[in-house]
Design a protein around this motif. Sequence first.
Motif: not given
Length: 291
Positions: A240-241, A267-279
């Motif tokens: 939904e954006g 992931l380590d504590p405080g670490e993130m993975l950013v998944a960029h999603l399209r459709k």
Amino acid sequence: MPAPAAKAVRAAGVVVFRPGRRVLLVHRPKYDDWSFPKGKLDPGEHATTAAVREVAEETGLHVRLCLPLHDQAYRVLAGHKTVHYWTGRVVGDDDVSRYRANDEIDAVRWVDLDEAADLLTYDHDSATLAEALGRRRRTHALVVLRHGRARSRSAWRRDDTERPLLRAGELQAERLVPVLAAYGVTQLVSSTSLRCRQTLAPFAGMTGWDLVTRRRLSEEGASPAGVRRVVTDTLALVAEGRSTVVCTHRPVLPEVFAALGLEDPGLDPGEMLVAHLRKGRVAGTERHLVR
């Protein structure tokens, strides 16, 4: 006497697109060049934060980051320069007609993509534009976050769900605020455990976005089916954006990544993975550790 070591200069910028095959360029009168908005990191500043800040300072526009691009690396008088780049989209009004010229940036323009290739001054910018063209479609972020550094499990004698962050973890939580903001996060989903809620509390407090808790993301309440349900609901939000962050625990993360069709990166504590999603599909990922 030995020559001084070359200085490492770090900078960040954004290749900002808008509908109609247009890209944002700036002109610097000091160098008489056309390039993307970018600038040096402040001391202790995260590259994602610097990228968004520099666009705002040089163009007056607020952007959110989309897909990452390859770094630029080249020699400058001070030493060796690395510029971290992302594609990006404007949040809100993208009109630059009211921009006021100054000594640093005297022109800001939305340029047709065919014209931009000829207008850019440097070959490394032309190469970045060519890469960005293949990644310019709009995406939204699903940020999978492991909570910050917490009290030792072995030293905590009470209910583990109430085990808090260490001071180092609290600092991580504070430093996460501008990083999450750089991706335009507006939805916050957390395990019910205190250490996860504390990790997202500064961002919730700063932005005013609601912090929603899900027991299915806690170590005590997680199951493969339950985690899949949370991930499915979260993907619907992103579709939904609404870029979203999900904060959970090391033992639960493999189920989250499995539900996304991704390998667990550990992931380590405080670490993130950013998944960029399209459709509904992952168009790209990146990792960031906030210390």
